[in-house]
Design a protein around this motif. Structure first.
Motif, mmCIF file in Angstrom:
data_model
loop_
_atom_site.group_PDB
_atom_site.id
_atom_site.type_symbol
_atom_site.label_atom_id
_atom_site.label_comp_id
_atom_site.label_asym_id
_atom_site.label_seq_id
_atom_site.Cartn_x
_atom_site.Cartn_y
_atom_site.Cartn_z
ATOM 1 N N ALA A 180 3.426 -11.004 -3.406
ATOM 2 C CA ALA A 180 4.685 -10.424 -3.894
ATOM 3 C C ALA A 180 4.763 -8.939 -3.547
ATOM 4 C CB ALA A 180 4.764 -10.605 -5.402
ATOM 5 N N LYS B 95 10.550 -8.117 -1.202
ATOM 6 C CA LYS B 95 11.025 -8.013 -2.590
ATOM 7 C C LYS B 95 12.381 -8.677 -2.786
ATOM 8 C CE LYS B 95 8.647 -3.712 -3.840
ATOM 9 N NZ LYS B 95 8.049 -3.969 -5.143
ATOM 10 N N THR C 70 8.940 -8.763 -6.597
ATOM 11 C CA THR C 70 9.430 -9.075 -7.933
ATOM 12 C C THR C 70 10.932 -8.807 -8.037
ATOM 13 O OG1 THR C 70 7.310 -8.558 -8.946
ATOM 14 C CG2 THR C 70 9.219 -8.450 -10.400
ATOM 15 N N LYS D 1 0.790 -13.777 -13.222
ATOM 16 C CA LYS D 1 0.059 -12.804 -12.396
ATOM 17 C C LYS D 1 -0.589 -11.750 -13.285
ATOM 18 C CE LYS D 1 0.332 -10.034 -8.252
ATOM 19 N NZ LYS D 1 1.076 -9.759 -7.034
ATOM 20 N N THR E 221 -5.217 -10.892 -8.145
ATOM 21 C CA THR E 221 -4.706 -10.005 -9.165
ATOM 22 C C THR E 221 -3.618 -9.096 -8.583
ATOM 23 O OG1 THR E 221 -6.190 -8.178 -8.603
ATOM 24 C CG2 THR E 221 -7.005 -9.775 -10.188
ATOM 25 N N GLY F 24 -5.755 -3.152 -1.477
ATOM 26 C CA GLY F 24 -6.578 -3.053 -0.275
ATOM 27 C C GLY F 24 -8.061 -3.125 -0.589
ATOM 28 N N GLY G 49 -7.455 -7.156 -1.806
ATOM 29 C CA GLY G 49 -8.515 -6.696 -0.926
ATOM 30 C C GLY G 49 -9.009 -7.718 0.077
ATOM 31 N N THR H 258 -2.040 -5.824 1.672
ATOM 32 C CA THR H 258 -2.546 -4.634 2.361
ATOM 33 C C THR H 258 -3.317 -4.996 3.630
ATOM 34 O OG1 THR H 258 -2.618 -3.577 0.206
ATOM 35 C CG2 THR H 258 -3.802 -2.474 1.966
HETATM 36 C C1 LIG Z 1 3.677 -1.605 -1.722
HETATM 37 C C2 LIG Z 1 3.329 -2.706 -2.660
HETATM 38 C C3 LIG Z 1 4.322 -3.281 -3.448
HETATM 39 C C4 LIG Z 1 3.998 -4.311 -4.328
HETATM 40 N N1 LIG Z 1 4.989 -4.886 -5.085
HETATM 41 C C5 LIG Z 1 4.674 -5.916 -5.907
HETATM 42 C C6 LIG Z 1 5.680 -6.563 -6.661
HETATM 43 O O1 LIG Z 1 6.867 -6.236 -6.584
HETATM 44 N N2 LIG Z 1 5.307 -7.586 -7.490
HETATM 45 C C7 LIG Z 1 4.003 -8.010 -7.604
HETATM 46 O O2 LIG Z 1 3.723 -8.951 -8.350
HETATM 47 N N3 LIG Z 1 3.028 -7.415 -6.874
HETATM 48 C C8 LIG Z 1 3.336 -6.400 -6.042
HETATM 49 N N4 LIG Z 1 2.348 -5.815 -5.306
HETATM 50 C C9 LIG Z 1 0.952 -6.285 -5.471
HETATM 51 C C10 LIG Z 1 0.553 -7.294 -4.405
HETATM 52 O O3 LIG Z 1 1.309 -8.467 -4.513
HETATM 53 C C11 LIG Z 1 -0.946 -7.645 -4.540
HETATM 54 O O4 LIG Z 1 -1.156 -8.262 -5.787
HETATM 55 C C12 LIG Z 1 -1.848 -6.418 -4.450
HETATM 56 O O5 LIG Z 1 -1.369 -5.519 -3.471
HETATM 57 C C13 LIG Z 1 -3.281 -6.792 -4.096
HETATM 58 O O6 LIG Z 1 -3.361 -7.411 -2.845
HETATM 59 P P1 LIG Z 1 -3.786 -6.647 -1.491
HETATM 60 O O7 LIG Z 1 -5.037 -5.880 -1.796
HETATM 61 O O8 LIG Z 1 -3.952 -7.723 -0.469
HETATM 62 O O9 LIG Z 1 -2.660 -5.734 -1.168
HETATM 63 C C14 LIG Z 1 2.658 -4.765 -4.421
HETATM 64 C C15 LIG Z 1 1.674 -4.190 -3.614
HETATM 65 C C16 LIG Z 1 1.993 -3.182 -2.735
HETATM 66 C C17 LIG Z 1 0.907 -2.579 -1.888
#
Ligand SMILES: Cc1cc2nc3c(=O)[nH]c(=O)nc-3n(C[C@H](O)[C@H](O)[C@H](O)COP(=O)(O)O)c2cc1C
Length: 334
Positions: free
Chosen positions: A61, A65, A85, A216, A244, A266, A295, A317
């Motif tokens: 997510a 968006k 979201t 979530k 998470t 990340g 991550g 990320t």
């Molecule tokens: C720029 C950005 C915007 C995000 N927006 C949302 C969001 O709107 N809703 C949500 O549930 N998670 C959001 N996330 C969280 C991601 O869905 C994910 O849970 C989190 O980044 C961990 O994963 P990653 O390490 O692969 O990025 C966002 C993350 C980033 C980096």
């Protein structure tokens, strides 16, 4: 290699601008049918909660968006997309700048605060797509809605989106909406979950279709906090968890970024997210579907999450730092 060169130029641009810029380019490339989904012969579909996933890899997510890029992401090889979201009303989110790259740590710090077009336009966008993979709709509350009325916002989204998403993701873990994470408190969570589950019973009857609900969660919970939350979710027959969201533990990133508000994603989140997976797996005793996210930067990270018991994984990320070919690389590894 090609993405590494492109990334050099993309990273010269401010992060929020480059996000939209890259998506615009991908939209044009996709329009000319230059992004084609690859067949991976070893890949088998997975049936979970009555949904057939083409593969175990999802878009997390926040990347899309407003549900504007479904066609692109399904062509990039994802087995499912979690959109949002989304909140009942459109809202601008927090003031800019609200996203930073800590390149040395392969991290992102964001404080977007649910900037989105609102549920009505979001539904129009889903309808306008050629959806061919599983779609999760991730729902939240508007910033102006008082905390005590949070449940109303989730119910509004649930009612309107029920027939448009294949599963519903209830986001109680963004650190960028004031007090949202208080919904992890058992009393408030039970109130929210009971109402959501009751509403789902009504919607199930009305539309004759059952939609799984996933919650979530935050990575900033210890085992003592996790146990009652997971027991509650199992007791109320919630279908799964997404582990998470971003962490607020600033000690994980470079000193220069520690005073910036927001959640960290990340590589620095990898260990925390993995620990959540291990702990929740232990407590839930296979009663919940688990989507692991946080991550996952390499195919090996993805494989490890599946070995640790995740049913599905999601990327955000990792895509920024490794590029879209990461999806097919993981598909081949799993
Ligand atoms: C720029 C950005 C915007 C995000 N927006 C949302 C969001 O709107 N809703 C949500 O549930 N998670 C959001 N996330 C969280 C991601 O869905 C994910 O849970 C989190 O980044 C961990 O994963 P990653 O390490 O692969 O990025 C966002 C993350 C980033 C980096």
């Amino acid at each position: 290699m090609l993405y590494r060169i492109s990334r050099f130029f993309i990273f010269l641009l401010p992060p929020e601008f480059s996000h939209h810029f890259v998506l615009k380019i991908l939209k044009i490339v996709n329009f000319f049918h230059l992004i084609k989904p690859k067949e991976i012969p070893s890949e088998k579909p997975i049936l979970l909660n009555g949904l057939l996933f083409k593969n175990r890899i999802g878009l997390a997510a926040g990347f899309d968006k407003n549900a504007e890029h479904i066609n692109i992401f399904q062509n990039l090889g994802f087995g499912f997309l979690e959109l949002g979201t989304v909140t009942p009303k459109p809202q601008p989110g927090n003031p800019k700048p609200r996203i930073y790259r800590d390149v040395n740590k392969l991290a992102i710090i964001n404080s977007f605060g649910f900037n989105n077009v609102g549920v009505k336009k979001f539904i129009d966008n889903i309808k306008a797509s050629n959806k061919s993979v599983i779609i999760g709709v991730n729902i939240g509350k508007n910033a102006i809605t008082p905390y005590e009325k949070s449940t109303d916002d989730y119910l509004k989204c649930l009612r309107q989106l029920y027939v448009h998403g294949d599963y519903i993701a209830v986001n109680i873990s963004s650190p960028n909406t004031q007090n949202l994470r208080n919904l992890h408190n058992i009393k408030d969570l039970e109130n929210l979950i009971k109402k959501i589950v009751n509403e789902r019973i009504k919607l199930h009857k009305k539309f004759k279709v059952f939609k799984p609900i996933f919650i979530k969660l935050s990575p900033d919970l210890n085992l003592k906090e996790i146990k009652p939350i997971i027991n509650l979710l199992v007791r109320h027959k919630i279908d799964g968890v997404i582990l998470t969201n971003t962490t607020i533990d600033k000690s994980l990133i470079s000193k220069a970024y520690r005073n910036i508000p927001g959640g960290i994603s990340g590589l620095p989140l990898n260990k925390k997210s993995e620990e959540m997976l291990i702990n929740v797996k232990k407590v839930s005793r296979n009663k919940l579907t688990i989507i692991s996210v946080g991550g996952i930067m390499t195919p090996q990270d993805a494989k490890r999450r599946i070995q640790l018991g995740a049913d599905l994984i999601q990327l955000y990320t990792g895509l920024i730092y490794q590029g879209p070919l990461l999806v097919d690389a993981i598909r081949r590894e799993l």
